[in-house]
Design a protein around this motif. Structure first.
Motif, PDB file in Angstrom:
ATOM      1  N   THR A  26       0.817  -1.307  -0.224  1.00  0.00           N
ATOM      2  CA  THR A  26       0.143  -0.013   0.046  1.00  0.00           C
ATOM      3  C   THR A  26       0.997   1.307   0.134  1.00  0.00           C
ATOM      4  N   SER A  86       0.648   5.883   0.644  1.00  0.00           N
ATOM      5  CA  SER A  86      -0.339   6.891   0.762  1.00  0.00           C
ATOM      6  C   SER A  86       0.365   8.257   0.088  1.00  0.00           C
ATOM      7  N   GLU A 128      -2.239  12.653   3.212  1.00  0.00           N
ATOM      8  CA  GLU A 128      -3.492  12.210   3.372  1.00  0.00           C
ATOM      9  C   GLU A 128      -3.030  10.685   4.319  1.00  0.00           C
ATOM     10  N   THR A 169      -5.032   8.123   4.229  1.00  0.00           N
ATOM     11  CA  THR A 169      -5.625   6.888   3.214  1.00  0.00           C
ATOM     12  C   THR A 169      -4.709   6.291   2.720  1.00  0.00           C
ATOM     13  N   GLN A 170      -4.623   4.789   2.896  1.00  0.00           N
ATOM     14  CA  GLN A 170      -3.452   4.008   2.190  1.00  0.00           C
ATOM     15  C   GLN A 170      -4.474   3.341   1.106  1.00  0.00           C
ATOM     16  N   TRP A 171      -3.642   3.374  -0.180  1.00  0.00           N
ATOM     17  CA  TRP A 171      -4.184   2.706  -1.197  1.00  0.00           C
ATOM     18  C   TRP A 171      -3.461   1.557  -1.695  1.00  0.00           C
ATOM     19  N   HIS A 174      -3.840   8.003  -8.721  1.00  0.00           N
ATOM     20  CA  HIS A 174      -3.293   7.661  -7.472  1.00  0.00           C
ATOM     21  C   HIS A 174      -1.778   6.977  -7.838  1.00  0.00           C
TER      22      HIS A 174
END
Length: 385
Positions: free
Chosen positions: A118, A120, A124, A126-128, A148
């Motif tokens: 993951t 970020s 932010e 949020t982890q993608w 992203h």
């Protein structure tokens, strides 16, 4: 507009010379039996309608037969129509294809990472997850997922990486459908590796891009700006640039890397390459999306772009589409395991009858999707062995 080329390093002049001496040569047979030419000679229907006025529709097509030698070596015979890297078309979401590939290439170069790692972006929280962003990018052409991954790879690594593999001309200058689309800055990235450690990448800034100077870079007679129509051609000179042959050759390198020299290949682990291929053919319903909204042909323009019927399980389409500003593009490797069919096809078409850009009034449903779907079906029939 038609000519034959082969990537097995035979020179065109060499092929033509021997065709004049021995008509049973494979190359000469290809010249006499051109499946793409025969398809475009269809006397009626949507293909005939479009090909009667190719300049209006700005059609470009590449169809590749796949040849497998006894030793397993793969080569291609490419049939082309109106292919010209100097004739600009807006690539739209097809640019997401190299974004996904180059992001995974960058990830593969870092120890203790995988597609399940993951990251970020900026501040932010949020982890993608890389695998999820790649899946969304191909299944429904998700803009946010693409942006992203683009932030993860960045302008310079993406553009230089493609060029270094011989995939040029090519240039990405902006993100898609986001307020900061034209920002030259890439935000800092935090990568969370599989072993629990963290790796940070600093922000970067790329230099300004020189405007493109190509045929058709100014299009139409006007464009919508807010609620006002500006009565002058729409300027694409600062937009992304991904010519059809570069797109087609990107697909070849992913599906058949062994057909290229080492320096021309993407530096991907076999697991990453297999994941890309899986994601490219995966249908929205198998990726967790509502099949009523995201039907099988939603991102499969060839063969199925004009229908909401399910795609048979024995047909797999490994592809990436683009749709914006009246331009539809698809680049696909199509495989029918039941009937022993495989081929590559890429095509682009512009459908903008009123010549006004950015107004959302385009003939996608009446001309664009039916043309690409019928083109795919006709070439599929001609690819039967």
């Amino acid at each position: 507009s038609y000519y034959l080329s082969s990537t097995n390093f035979m020179k065109k002049s060499y092929t033509i010379f021997f065709c004049s001496l021995l008509t049973v040569l494979v190359g000469c047979s290809g010249l006499r039996n051109n499946p793409l030419r025969e398809t475009l000679k269809t006397p009626k229907g949507i293909i005939h309608q479009v090909i009667q006025n190719p300049e209006e529709y700005e059609v470009q097509i590449i169809y590749s037969q796949i040849k497998r030698a006894a030793n397993g070596k793969v080569s291609f015979i490419d049939f082309k129509y109106n292919v010209d890297a100097n004739q600009y078309f807006y690539p739209a979401s097809t640019v997401k294809f190299p974004i996904a590939v180059m992001a995974l290439e960058k990830l593969d170069a870092i120890p203790n990472t995988s597609v399940n790692s993951t990251f970020s972006i900026g501040d932010e929280a949020t982890q993608w997850k890389v695998s999820e962003e790649v899946s969304k990018l191909f299944a429904v052409s998700d803009n946010e997922a693409s942006n992203h991954l683009f932030e993860f790879i960045g302008f310079d690594d993406l553009n230089n990486g493609m060029k270094n593999k011989g995939l040029s001309p090519f240039r990405i200058t902006h993100r898609l459908s986001t307020p900061n689309s034209g920002s030259r800055g890439i935000q800092p990235i935090t990568l969370y590796k599989d072993d629990g450690t963290v790796m940070k990448f600093p922000s970067t800034q790329t230099k300004a891009f020189v405007p493109l100077k190509l045929k058709g870079i100014q299009k139409g007679k006007g464009y919508l700006d807010g609620e006002e129509i500006i009565q002058k051609p729409f300027d694409f000179s600062s937009k992304n640039y991904y010519p059809l042959e570069t797109l087609h050759n990107t697909l070849k390198r992913i599906v058949f890397p062994e057909a290229f020299e080492e320096k021309e290949r993407f530096k991907l682990s076999e697991k990453s390459r297999e994941f890309i291929l899986f994601s490219m053919q995966n249908l929205p319903r198998n990726a967790g999306y509502d099949p009523k909204e995201y039907f099988d042909g939603y991102c499969k323009f060839f063969m199925f772009g004009d229908t909401k019927e399910p795609i048979p399980d024995y047909i797999k389409i490994y592809n990436k589409v683009g749709e914006a500003y009246g331009t539809l593009t698809d680049c696909a490797y199509i495989v029918d395991s039941k009937n022993n069919i495989e081929f590559l096809v890429s095509a682009t078409i512009l459908v903008n009858k009123d010549k006004i850009f950015n107004d959302g009034i385009y003939e996608y449903d009446s001309i664009g999707f039916p043309f690409l779907a019928e083109l795919g079906r006709q070439l599929y029939q001609k690819s039967k062995q």
